[in-house]
Scaffold this motif. Structure first.
Motif, short mmCIF file in Angstrom:
data_model
loop_
_atom_site.label_atom_id
_atom_site.label_comp_id
_atom_site.label_asym_id
_atom_site.label_seq_id
_atom_site.Cartn_x
_atom_site.Cartn_y
_atom_site.Cartn_z
N GLN A 19 0.83 -1.20 0.00
CA GLN A 19 0.00 0.00 0.00
C GLN A 19 0.87 1.26 0.00
OE1 GLN A 19 -2.51 -0.56 3.43
NE2 GLN A 19 -3.79 -2.10 2.44
N THR A 34 -7.27 10.17 -6.75
CA THR A 34 -7.00 8.75 -6.53
C THR A 34 -6.32 8.53 -5.18
OG1 THR A 34 -6.69 8.49 -8.92
CG2 THR A 34 -5.96 6.67 -7.53
N SER A 37 -9.04 8.66 -2.55
CA SER A 37 -9.85 7.44 -2.60
C SER A 37 -9.09 6.25 -2.04
CB SER A 37 -10.29 7.14 -4.04
OG SER A 37 -11.10 8.18 -4.55
N PHE A 38 -7.80 6.16 -2.39
CA PHE A 38 -6.97 5.05 -1.94
C PHE A 38 -6.82 5.07 -0.42
CE2 PHE A 38 -2.80 3.02 -1.18
CZ PHE A 38 -3.03 1.77 -1.78
N CYS A 41 -10.09 4.00 1.18
CA CYS A 41 -10.38 2.56 1.04
C CYS A 41 -9.48 1.70 1.92
CB CYS A 41 -10.23 2.15 -0.42
SG CYS A 41 -11.49 2.81 -1.52
N THR A 42 -8.25 2.11 2.08
CA THR A 42 -7.29 1.30 2.82
C THR A 42 -7.21 1.66 4.30
OG1 THR A 42 -5.48 2.82 2.26
CG2 THR A 42 -5.86 0.95 0.78
#
Length: 214
Positions: A19, A34, A37-38, A41-42
């Motif tokens: 990650q 992005t 969002s990443f 999400c993580t």
């Protein structure tokens, strides 16, 4: 003890490491949305120090790629004062992008005046002389895109300058000038090439493209 490179495929890679590698790539290339969002999400912690000024870097990069070098220079000087004064190679490349844009727009008189004002001083340094000759030669062609120096007008050339500028800005901010993903790919290429040589496969150099397909 060092691990035998032949056993790398048996090594378990931590998800957090993966990650972080992905995040560093996204931050390096200014994929703002992005990145957000990443992180969401993580559940990763937002690296505020890395995200700072990312939007400006993105604008600078796109201005350079689009051939709007003067705007790229203006924003760079705001974000990283004195960077271009300290990096004459990069300064020359950006100024040359504007010169090329004037030539492509058939503003030859303006291009010549710009070259005399901004580019001629670089002629005092030998390493710039040949480059200056190539750029000035573009004025001799009615269709510079068909000249022997056509590569100076290409998107690839503008992207090369934009990438160099992005790395310089990152380094100036004490951030890695290459993403972790790029360094890993470079290391993988070297390791696989060494293994090919050790195994007697000197005839076929390692191909990253073929490796990714395997």
């Amino acid at each position: 003890m060092d691990v035998d490179p032949r056993q790398y495929e048996n090594i378990v890679v931590n998800d957090n490491d993966i990650q972080n590698i992905v995040l560093s790539y996204l931050v390096h290339n200014c994929y703002n949305e992005t990145v957000e969002s990443f992180i969401a999400c993580t559940g990763m912690k937002q690296p505020s120090n890395h995200l700072e000024d990312m939007e400006t870097r993105k604008r600078i990069y796109h201005f350079a790629v689009d051939g709007n070098a003067l705007k790229a220079i203006e924003l760079t000087e705001q974000l990283a004062p004195d960077l271009l004064e300290k990096n004459k190679d990069l300064q020359f490349d950006l100024l040359s992008l504007h010169f090329v844009e004037l030539v492509c727009s058939r503003k030859c008189t303006e291009a010549l005046e710009f070259a005399q004002t901004k580019l001629t001083p670089f002629g005092k340094v030998q390493k710039y002389v040949e480059k200056l000759e190539d750029f000035m030669a573009l004025l001799a062609y009615e269709e510079p895109e068909k000249s022997p120096m056509f590569h100076l007008l290409s998107l690839d050339y503008r992207q090369h300058v934009a990438d160099s500028l992005n790395r310089a800005i990152l380094a100036n901010a004490s951030l890695p000038s290459y993403s972790a993903m790029e360094r890993l790919i470079q290391q993988t290429t070297v390791v696989r090439q060494c293994l090919n040589q050790d195994l007697g496969k000197d005839g076929l150099p390692f191909s990253l493209k073929d490796f990714l397909k395997s």
